[in-house]
Scaffold this active site. Structure first.
Site, PDB file in Angstrom:
ATOM      1  N   ARG A   1      -5.004 -33.369 -45.229  1.00  0.00           N
ATOM      2  CA  ARG A   1      -4.618 -34.502 -46.080  1.00  0.00           C
ATOM      3  C   ARG A   1      -3.336 -35.155 -45.590  1.00  0.00           C
ATOM      4  O   ARG A   1      -3.140 -36.360 -45.765  1.00  0.00           O
ATOM      5  CB  ARG A   1      -4.474 -34.041 -47.536  1.00  0.00           C
TER       6      ARG A   1
ATOM      7  N   GLU B   1      -0.676 -21.588 -51.833  1.00  0.00           N
ATOM      8  CA  GLU B   1      -0.834 -21.312 -53.268  1.00  0.00           C
ATOM      9  C   GLU B   1      -2.132 -20.517 -53.467  1.00  0.00           C
ATOM     10  O   GLU B   1      -2.253 -19.720 -54.376  1.00  0.00           O
ATOM     11  CB  GLU B   1      -0.880 -22.635 -54.046  1.00  0.00           C
TER      12      GLU B   1
HETATM   13  O1  PRP Z   1       3.302 -26.192 -50.522  1.00  0.00           O
HETATM   14  P1  PRP Z   1       2.066 -25.373 -50.273  1.00  0.00           P
HETATM   15  O2  PRP Z   1       1.862 -24.301 -51.311  1.00  0.00           O
HETATM   16  O3  PRP Z   1       2.024 -24.822 -48.885  1.00  0.00           O
HETATM   17  O4  PRP Z   1       0.798 -26.317 -50.446  1.00  0.00           O
HETATM   18  C1  PRP Z   1       0.743 -27.622 -49.967  1.00  0.00           C
HETATM   19  C2  PRP Z   1      -0.307 -27.794 -48.917  1.00  0.00           C
HETATM   20  O5  PRP Z   1      -1.600 -27.503 -49.473  1.00  0.00           O
HETATM   21  C3  PRP Z   1      -2.482 -28.580 -49.183  1.00  0.00           C
HETATM   22  O6  PRP Z   1      -3.139 -28.416 -47.974  1.00  0.00           O
HETATM   23  P2  PRP Z   1      -4.351 -27.391 -47.762  1.00  0.00           P
HETATM   24  O7  PRP Z   1      -3.825 -26.203 -47.030  1.00  0.00           O
HETATM   25  O8  PRP Z   1      -5.056 -27.159 -49.050  1.00  0.00           O
HETATM   26  O9  PRP Z   1      -5.259 -28.111 -46.707  1.00  0.00           O
HETATM   27  P3  PRP Z   1      -5.991 -29.545 -46.563  1.00  0.00           P
HETATM   28  O10 PRP Z   1      -4.923 -30.592 -46.361  1.00  0.00           O
HETATM   29  O11 PRP Z   1      -6.800 -29.321 -45.319  1.00  0.00           O
HETATM   30  O12 PRP Z   1      -6.836 -29.813 -47.790  1.00  0.00           O
HETATM   31  C4  PRP Z   1      -1.576 -29.792 -49.104  1.00  0.00           C
HETATM   32  O13 PRP Z   1      -2.163 -30.841 -48.370  1.00  0.00           O
HETATM   33  C5  PRP Z   1      -0.346 -29.225 -48.428  1.00  0.00           C
HETATM   34  O14 PRP Z   1      -0.438 -29.259 -47.012  1.00  0.00           O
HETATM   35  N1  ADE Z   2      -2.367 -27.812 -57.005  1.00  0.00           N
HETATM   36  C1  ADE Z   2      -2.686 -28.381 -55.832  1.00  0.00           C
HETATM   37  N2  ADE Z   2      -3.400 -29.537 -55.823  1.00  0.00           N
HETATM   38  C2  ADE Z   2      -3.736 -30.110 -54.635  1.00  0.00           C
HETATM   39  N3  ADE Z   2      -3.396 -29.612 -53.443  1.00  0.00           N
HETATM   40  C3  ADE Z   2      -2.684 -28.477 -53.415  1.00  0.00           C
HETATM   41  N4  ADE Z   2      -2.183 -27.750 -52.390  1.00  0.00           N
HETATM   42  C4  ADE Z   2      -1.558 -26.676 -52.919  1.00  0.00           C
HETATM   43  N5  ADE Z   2      -1.600 -26.697 -54.255  1.00  0.00           N
HETATM   44  C5  ADE Z   2      -2.308 -27.814 -54.595  1.00  0.00           C
END
Ligand code: PRP
Ligand code: ADE
Length: 179
Positions: free
Chosen positions: A62, A99
């Site tokens: 993302r 998370e």
């Molecule tokens: O602060 P944190 O607890 O580390 O979480 C935040 C991260 O989680 C999500 O990515 P995700 O790893 O879900 O991957 P994506 O972008 O591929 O959906 C979001 O885009 C951040 O990169």
């Molecule tokens: N609560 C949340 N919603 C969307 N993206 C996330 N990445 C980590 N935590 C998230």
């Protein structure tokens, strides 16, 4: 108190219990569908960017959406930080906790010239595990992380504070409390 960037906050959809029970998933796809909202999010992130930096860095997946738009908006090059196994050249990597799970981020070892100033961009900061891993990676590559910009902050999870404690100025547009 009025929510900062309330127009953007109301474009972000919340999906309960995704990807697992107890997680309130903050879904940016509804913001992306709104041309004015998406454009405003990039303009506002760019307006709060540091004056002096050389490169934008985005985190898969993302984060690539907002970082690539920010790179064109600020006329800077873009460094990709990817999940492991996707980059073709020689990489350096860092493991981190999410998370909801664990992961590993990598970048090309020669993506930054040592001393270059980089601005980290992602859609959301929660625990900060991903962003802190990215900062460690960029510092390993010799870059100076002069700021980090996120559309969404989940302040109760403490990531933005951890990033500031690591010496990185943080900008966020929308905060969702109570997560
Ligand atoms: O602060 P944190 O607890 O580390 O979480 C935040 C991260 O989680 C999500 O990515 P995700 O790893 O879900 O991957 P994506 O972008 O591929 O959906 C979001 O885009 C951040 O990169
Ligand atoms: N609560 C949340 N919603 C969307 N993206 C996330 N990445 C980590 N935590 C998230």
């Amino acid at each position: 108190m009025t929510q900062a960037n309330a127009d953007l906050a109301q474009l972000i959809r919340t999906i309960p219990d995704f990807p697992k029970p107890g997680i309130q998933f903050r879904d940016i796809t509804t913001l992306l569908l709104d041309a004015k909202g998406f454009h405003a999010s990039i303009e506002r992130l760019a307006a709060s960017a540091p004056d002096d930096f050389d490169l934008i860095t985005g985190i898969e997946a993302r984060g690539f959406i907002f970082s690539s738009a920010m790179a064109t908006q600020t006329a800077k090059g873009l460094v990709l930080i990817r999940k492991d196994g996707k980059l073709p050249g020689a990489t350096i990597g860092v493991d981190y906790a999410l998370e909801y799970g664990t992961d590993r981020v990598v970048m090309h070892e020669d993506a930054c010239v040592p001393g270059q100033k980089v601005l980290l961009v992602d859609d959301l900061i929660a625990t900060g595990g991903t962003a802190l891993a990215a900062v460690r990676l960029l510092r390993q590559a010799g870059a100076e992380v002069v700021g980090a910009s996120f559309v969404i902050d989940l302040p109760d999870l403490g990531g933005a504070d951890k990033l500031r404690a690591a010496g990185v100025p943080v900008t966020t547009l929308v905060a969702f409390e109570g997560d």
